[in-house]
Design a protein around this motif. Sequence first.
Motif, PDB file in Angstrom:
ATOM      1  N   ALA A  22       0.829  -1.209   0.000  1.00  0.00           N
ATOM      2  CA  ALA A  22       0.000   0.000   0.000  1.00  0.00           C
ATOM      3  C   ALA A  22       0.860   1.255   0.000  1.00  0.00           C
ATOM      4  O   ALA A  22       1.983   1.268   0.504  1.00  0.00           O
ATOM      5  CB  ALA A  22      -0.909  -0.002   1.227  1.00  0.00           C
ATOM      6  N   GLU A  23       0.299   2.311  -0.558  1.00  0.00           N
ATOM      7  CA  GLU A  23       0.940   3.619  -0.462  1.00  0.00           C
ATOM      8  C   GLU A  23       0.841   4.144   0.968  1.00  0.00           C
ATOM      9  O   GLU A  23       1.718   4.871   1.438  1.00  0.00           O
ATOM     10  CB  GLU A  23       0.253   4.605  -1.415  1.00  0.00           C
ATOM     11  N   LEU A  24      -0.244   3.752   1.649  1.00  0.00           N
ATOM     12  CA  LEU A  24      -0.475   4.247   3.008  1.00  0.00           C
ATOM     13  C   LEU A  24      -1.307   3.221   3.775  1.00  0.00           C
ATOM     14  O   LEU A  24      -2.311   2.719   3.281  1.00  0.00           O
ATOM     15  CB  LEU A  24      -1.225   5.587   2.962  1.00  0.00           C
ATOM     16  N   VAL A  25      -0.860   2.917   4.992  1.00  0.00           N
ATOM     17  CA  VAL A  25      -1.672   2.146   5.943  1.00  0.00           C
ATOM     18  C   VAL A  25      -1.940   3.059   7.128  1.00  0.00           C
ATOM     19  O   VAL A  25      -1.005   3.642   7.697  1.00  0.00           O
ATOM     20  CB  VAL A  25      -0.954   0.868   6.412  1.00  0.00           C
ATOM     21  N   VAL A  26      -3.214   3.218   7.476  1.00  0.00           N
ATOM     22  CA  VAL A  26      -3.601   4.066   8.602  1.00  0.00           C
ATOM     23  C   VAL A  26      -4.141   3.178   9.713  1.00  0.00           C
ATOM     24  O   VAL A  26      -5.105   2.426   9.510  1.00  0.00           O
ATOM     25  CB  VAL A  26      -4.671   5.096   8.185  1.00  0.00           C
ATOM     26  N   LEU A  27      -3.517   3.260  10.866  1.00  0.00           N
ATOM     27  CA  LEU A  27      -3.963   2.496  12.032  1.00  0.00           C
ATOM     28  C   LEU A  27      -4.678   3.455  12.971  1.00  0.00           C
ATOM     29  O   LEU A  27      -4.064   4.101  13.822  1.00  0.00           O
ATOM     30  CB  LEU A  27      -2.766   1.832  12.715  1.00  0.00           C
ATOM     31  N   SER A  28      -5.976   3.580  12.756  1.00  0.00           N
ATOM     32  CA  SER A  28      -6.799   4.496  13.555  1.00  0.00           C
ATOM     33  C   SER A  28      -7.180   3.766  14.840  1.00  0.00           C
ATOM     34  O   SER A  28      -8.319   3.358  15.049  1.00  0.00           O
ATOM     35  CB  SER A  28      -8.043   4.899  12.759  1.00  0.00           C
ATOM     36  N   ALA A  29      -6.183   3.557  15.675  1.00  0.00           N
ATOM     37  CA  ALA A  29      -6.350   2.781  16.901  1.00  0.00           C
ATOM     38  C   ALA A  29      -5.359   3.308  17.931  1.00  0.00           C
ATOM     39  O   ALA A  29      -4.599   4.240  17.658  1.00  0.00           O
ATOM     40  CB  ALA A  29      -6.092   1.300  16.615  1.00  0.00           C
ATOM     41  N   CYS A  30      -5.384   2.694  19.129  1.00  0.00           N
ATOM     42  CA  CYS A  30      -4.573   3.206  20.231  1.00  0.00           C
ATOM     43  C   CYS A  30      -3.170   2.633  20.265  1.00  0.00           C
ATOM     44  O   CYS A  30      -2.971   1.442  20.080  1.00  0.00           O
ATOM     45  CB  CYS A  30      -5.248   2.880  21.560  1.00  0.00           C
ATOM     46  N   LYS A  31      -2.205   3.503  20.530  1.00  0.00           N
ATOM     47  CA  LYS A  31      -0.828   3.100  20.819  1.00  0.00           C
ATOM     48  C   LYS A  31      -0.228   2.213  19.735  1.00  0.00           C
ATOM     49  O   LYS A  31       0.633   1.382  20.006  1.00  0.00           O
ATOM     50  CB  LYS A  31      -0.750   2.368  22.170  1.00  0.00           C
ATOM     51  N   THR A  32      -0.642   2.395  18.489  1.00  0.00           N
ATOM     52  CA  THR A  32      -0.119   1.544  17.425  1.00  0.00           C
ATOM     53  C   THR A  32       1.314   1.904  17.046  1.00  0.00           C
ATOM     54  O   THR A  32       1.981   1.149  16.347  1.00  0.00           O
ATOM     55  CB  THR A  32      -1.017   1.637  16.172  1.00  0.00           C
ATOM     56  N   GLY A  33       1.778   3.067  17.516  1.00  0.00           N
ATOM     57  CA  GLY A  33       3.164   3.447  17.269  1.00  0.00           C
ATOM     58  C   GLY A  33       4.074   3.156  18.439  1.00  0.00           C
ATOM     59  O   GLY A  33       5.245   3.506  18.430  1.00  0.00           O
ATOM     60  N   ILE A  34       3.518   2.488  19.462  1.00  0.00           N
ATOM     61  CA  ILE A  34       4.274   2.190  20.673  1.00  0.00           C
ATOM     62  C   ILE A  34       4.537   0.688  20.719  1.00  0.00           C
ATOM     63  O   ILE A  34       3.763  -0.117  20.212  1.00  0.00           O
ATOM     64  CB  ILE A  34       3.485   2.625  21.929  1.00  0.00           C
ATOM     65  N   GLY A  35       5.629   0.309  21.316  1.00  0.00           N
ATOM     66  CA  GLY A  35       5.947  -1.114  21.481  1.00  0.00           C
ATOM     67  C   GLY A  35       7.044  -1.257  22.501  1.00  0.00           C
ATOM     68  O   GLY A  35       7.374  -0.312  23.230  1.00  0.00           O
ATOM     69  N   GLU A  36       7.637  -2.450  22.560  1.00  0.00           N
ATOM     70  CA  GLU A  36       8.750  -2.667  23.477  1.00  0.00           C
ATOM     71  C   GLU A  36       9.941  -1.830  23.024  1.00  0.00           C
ATOM     72  O   GLU A  36      10.314  -1.832  21.852  1.00  0.00           O
ATOM     73  CB  GLU A  36       9.137  -4.147  23.508  1.00  0.00           C
ATOM     74  N   GLU A  37      10.537  -1.116  23.959  1.00  0.00           N
ATOM     75  CA  GLU A  37      11.714  -0.303  23.637  1.00  0.00           C
ATOM     76  C   GLU A  37      12.952  -1.156  23.891  1.00  0.00           C
ATOM     77  O   GLU A  37      13.258  -1.500  25.025  1.00  0.00           O
ATOM     78  CB  GLU A  37      11.733   0.958  24.498  1.00  0.00           C
ATOM     79  N   ILE A  38      13.624  -1.553  22.820  1.00  0.00           N
ATOM     80  CA  ILE A  38      14.805  -2.409  22.922  1.00  0.00           C
ATOM     81  C   ILE A  38      16.027  -1.580  22.583  1.00  0.00           C
ATOM     82  O   ILE A  38      16.072  -0.920  21.540  1.00  0.00           O
ATOM     83  CB  ILE A  38      14.695  -3.610  21.966  1.00  0.00           C
ATOM     84  N   ARG A  39      17.015  -1.611  23.450  1.00  0.00           N
ATOM     85  CA  ARG A  39      18.233  -0.840  23.200  1.00  0.00           C
ATOM     86  C   ARG A  39      18.816  -1.230  21.844  1.00  0.00           C
ATOM     87  O   ARG A  39      18.991  -2.392  21.536  1.00  0.00           O
ATOM     88  CB  ARG A  39      19.275  -1.104  24.285  1.00  0.00           C
ATOM     89  N   GLY A  40      19.117  -0.225  21.052  1.00  0.00           N
ATOM     90  CA  GLY A  40      19.718  -0.477  19.754  1.00  0.00           C
ATOM     91  C   GLY A  40      18.706  -0.741  18.658  1.00  0.00           C
ATOM     92  O   GLY A  40      19.046  -0.709  17.491  1.00  0.00           O
ATOM     93  N   GLU A  41      17.460  -0.999  19.028  1.00  0.00           N
ATOM     94  CA  GLU A  41      16.448  -1.286  18.014  1.00  0.00           C
ATOM     95  C   GLU A  41      15.351  -0.247  18.018  1.00  0.00           C
ATOM     96  O   GLU A  41      14.723   0.017  17.008  1.00  0.00           O
ATOM     97  CB  GLU A  41      15.844  -2.677  18.235  1.00  0.00           C
ATOM     98  N   GLY A  42      15.102   0.368  19.160  1.00  0.00           N
ATOM     99  CA  GLY A  42      14.025   1.334  19.259  1.00  0.00           C
ATOM    100  C   GLY A  42      12.717   0.647  19.583  1.00  0.00           C
ATOM    101  O   GLY A  42      12.694  -0.432  20.176  1.00  0.00           O
TER     102      GLY A  42
END
Length: 1010
Positions: A911-931
Motif C-alpha cells: 500500500a501507499e499508506l496504511v492508517v492504524l486508527s487505533a490506540c498506541k499503534t506506534g508504541i511497542g517494546e523499547e529495545i536498546r539499539g532497536e528502538g
Amino acid sequence: MVSPKKWLSILSVNSLMLFNVSFPVLMLPNIVNGGEVIAQTNPNAEADKLLQQGLKLYKQGTAESLKGALTKWEEALLLFRKTGNLSREAYTLNNIGAVYNSLGEKQIALNYYQQALLLSQQAGNQGGEAITLNNIGNVYDSIGEKQIALNYYQEALPLRRQVEDKRGEADTLNNIGAVYNDLGEKQIALNYYQQALLLSQQVGDRAGEAITISNIGVVYDSLGEKQIALNYYQEALPILQEVGDKRGEADTLNNIGAVYNDLGEKQIALNYYQQALLLSQQVGDRAGEAITLNNIGGVYDSLGEKQTALNFYQKALPLRQQVGDKRGEATTLNNIGAVYNSLGEKQTALNFYQKALPLLQQVGDRAGEATTLNNIGLVYDSLGEKQTALNYYQKALPRLQQVGDRAGEATTLNNIGGVYDSLGEKQTALNYFQQALPLLQQVGNKGGEAGTFFNIASLKARQGKLTESLTFIEKSLEIIEDLRTKIVATDLRTSYFATVQDEYQFYINLLMQLHKQNPNEGYDSKALAASERSRARSLLDILAESGADIKTGVDPQLLAQEKQLLQKLNTLDQARQLNTPGYNPHELKQQIETLSNQLQQLEVKIKQNSPRYANLKYPEPLTASEIQKQVIDKETILLQYSLGEDRSYLWLVTPTEISSYELPPRVEIEELAKQFREEITSLSPVPETGNKLSEILLSPVANKLENKRILIVADGILQTIPFAALPLPQNLNQTNYQPLIVNHEIVTLPSASSIDILREQVKDRTLAPKKVAVIADPVFEDNDPRFQTISQPKKETENNDLTRMALKRSIEDFLGSSFNRLEGTRQEAEAILALVPDNLEQIFLDFDANRETAINPKLSEYQIVHLATHGLLNETQPELSGLVLSLYDKTGKGKPGFLQLNDIFNLEMPAELVVLSACKTGIGEEIRGEGLVSLTRGFMYAGAKRVVVSLWSVADNSTSKLMQNYYRKMLEMDKNPVEAMRETQLEMLSSENWKAPYYWAPFVVQGEWK
C-alpha cells in the motif's frame, strides 16, 4: 566514559559431556554376544531369559523402562540365588546397581556393586571383578571423589588385561583418562584415550571407538583448540548414529553445540542443542536432558534473553537434583545466580552462588569452584566492595590455571583488571587485560575478545589517549558486527545487539570528544554514522528479507507448520487477553512461551531452507555523506538524537551541512519527556514542560530550521513523544502556545537508513488499481445489538463532554472479557468512503471487520488500507501486539479476532499508506539499539510505503473527526499524507473543542514523505 566490562564465568559452565561412564556393566559373558542370545547349558534358563528382557528394557533408557529392567533383574536375582550360581548372581547385582546409578541413587548403587564384588571374588571370576571395580569407580567419579575413582579403575585395569578383555580394558582406560582430564592433567588424559582408541579399533567396538574419539575432542575443547575438538566430535557423531547410541549421539551434539557457542556462533549452537534435547527426551536420559536445557539457557543468557534463560535453567535444576548430579546442579545454580546478578538482584544471586560452592567442593570440581568464586567476586565488585571482589578473583585464578581452563582464566584476568582500573591503577589493569586477550584468541572466544578490546579502549580513553582508544573500540565493534550476522533468528539477533549497546555509545561519545579536539577532521560525521550503525538494524534486515521474498522456494510443509503455529499462538493469546473461561492463566502463559520458542526455531529452519535467504546480502547502514545524498532533499532537515549516560547528542543534517550539538544526559531528558507526555495525555491545552524540553531538543538548531520539513530520528523515550506538539523554539518566551507543527511538516523514522532501503523496495512498484479499503466497527461483545440487526450509521452531534470524548480505543477499555464498541469508527469509515468512487473502494463493517478480511490477499489491490479499531499493546512480547477485530461471527460463535504483529509480517500489503486508527499503534517494546518494536515495522515488511500510527490511547470522537478531515485533504485536495496530516492537525489546533494536543498530536506519519 563507560566503565570496564566484566563477566560472570558463565562462559565456562556449559556442561560438556565426558563419556567417563562406558557402561560395561551389561556385558554378560556367555549370555550376550553382539546382541545375539547363545544357547545355554545353565539349568536356570528362566533367569537367563529375565536377564535378557531386563537388558532390552535398560537399553531403552526411559525412567519407566529402567524400573521395568529393575523388576526383571530382581526376579532373576532370586532364581540365581536358589541355584547358587555366584557369577550370575554377581552380574545381576551389577546390573541392578547400574539402574540405581542411572536413577541418581548413588549409595544404593554402591551397595549393590559391593555385594557383586564380594561374590565375584569368591567365585574367582576376575572378569566380573574388573567390571564391578570399574562400576564402583564410575560412581565415585560422578560424585567428585576423583582419587578414589582412580584407585578403583587402576585395580580393574590389570584384571581386564589378565582375562584379555580388550573391550573392557578400553573402557577402563577411557575412564582413567576422564579422571585425569577433570584434574587438569590434559596430556596424561590424552595418552590414556589414545590407548583406549587403539584397543576399541582392534576389537571392532564401534561404540567404544566413538566414545573415545569424543573424549579426545573434549580435551582439545578444554585446551581451546576448538577446530580440532570439532573435528573429533564430527568424526564420532556418524559412528554413534550407525550403532544406534542415541545417548552418545545427544552428548556429542551437545559438545558440538558448546564449541559453536564458544566461537560466538550462537544460532548454530542452538540448533545442535535442540537436536540433542530431542534425543535425550526420546530415550528418557534425564541427566543428558538437564545438561542440554542448561546449555540452551546459556545461549539465551549470552544473547540478553534473561527470562528465557532462567526458564531453561529452572527446568534443568530439578532434573539434575533427581539424578544426583551434584556438579551439574552446581553449574545450573551458578547460572541462575548469574541471571539474577544481571537483573540487579545481588543478594539472590549470592544465595545461589553460595548453594553452588559447597557442592562443587564436595565433588572436587576445581574449575566449577573457580567459576563460582569469580561470580561471587563479581557481585561484590558491582556493590563497590572492590577489595572483597579482588580476593575472590584471586582465589579463582590459580584454580583455573591448574585445570587449564584458559577461557575461565581470561574471564577472571579481565575482572581483576576491571577492579584495578576502577581503583585508578591503570597500568596494572592494562597488564591484566593484555594477559587475557591472547588467551581468548587462543580458545576462539570472539565475544570475550571483543569485550577485552572494549575494556582496553575504555581504559585508554580515561587516560586521555583518545586516538589509541579509537583503534581498540573499532576492533571490538568489528567482531560484534561479525557475531551479529551469524545469528539467524531475528529476535535473538536483536537481543544480542541490545547487549552491546554500551560499546556503540562509547564509540559515539569517543568520536564526539575527538571532534571537540579536532573540529575539522569529520569526527562528528563519523559519530553520526556510528549512531546509524547502533540503531534499528533488525528493521533494516527484515526490510531486506521482505524485498528478497525469502519464503519463495521454501518447503511448503515448513510454511504450513508456521501457519499452524501462528494460529495456535493467536488463539491462546486471545484466550489469555479475554480471560476466556476454561483456561488456566499460568498454563496459558507457559503454552504461549513454548509456542513462541517453537516459532523462533521454525523461523530459523525456514531461512536455512530458503534459496533466496542463502544469497541475501544485508544492507549496510548509511554513512553521513550517504544520508545527505540519498535521504535528505533541499526541503528536508534531519534531526537525529542519541541519548547517553553522561551526555547526549543531536546532529542536524541538510544536503550541504552536518552540524552536531552536545545535549544533557539521558536521565535529564527522559524526565522532561515523561512529564511532557503526561501533561498532554491529561488533556492539558498547553503542556508547560514543553518549553523546557524544546529548549534542550530544538533551541540549538532553531536558527537553521526555517520552514522546512523535519525528519526526526529519535532515541529512547523521545520515540514516544509528539515532536509536532513541542513549542517552536523562537516562541519559548511567549505566552501563546505555538507548536512545531505550525511551521513544519513532521516525519518520524527509526533510522535514516530505513527510508533508503524502503525506497529501494518500492521504487519500481506499480500503483495498486483500487483506492481505499476500510475495516471498522468490529463486534467485540456477545450482547452486541447487531446480532439482531445491523444498525445504521448513528449520527451524533459534537459535544464538549470530555468524559465521552475520552472513550479510548485501547486495552484499557477492558471490562471483564470485552472491549467497548467504537461507533465513531463507523462514521469515520463511511465518511472516508464517500470521497471515493464506488468501484475503487471497499468497506468492511460489523462481523465482516474480522481477521479473515485483514489477512485476505485482496487487500493488496488497494492504495490505502484503513483499520479503525482497538489497539492491543504488549510491551514485553511485542510480537503479540496488534489490532482487535471482530471476536464473533453472525451466529454468536466466538472466533479468532486478534491481528498480531506475527500475522502482519505474513501479509502482502504493498500500500501507499496504511492508517492504524487505533490506540498506541506506534508504541511497542523499547529495545536498546532497536528502538520501538511496534506495528509499523510489520506493515513496512508487508509492503507499506508509509504508516500512520498513534502514540497513546486516543479519543473516539476526536479521532473520527481527524480521520475524516485527513482523508478529505488527501482524496479531494490531492495532498500527500504528510502535508495532509499537518493541515488537519493545524485545523484541530485552531478549533475550540479539539485544540488540546491530546486530540490532534497522537497520530504521526512514519516512512516516505515524498
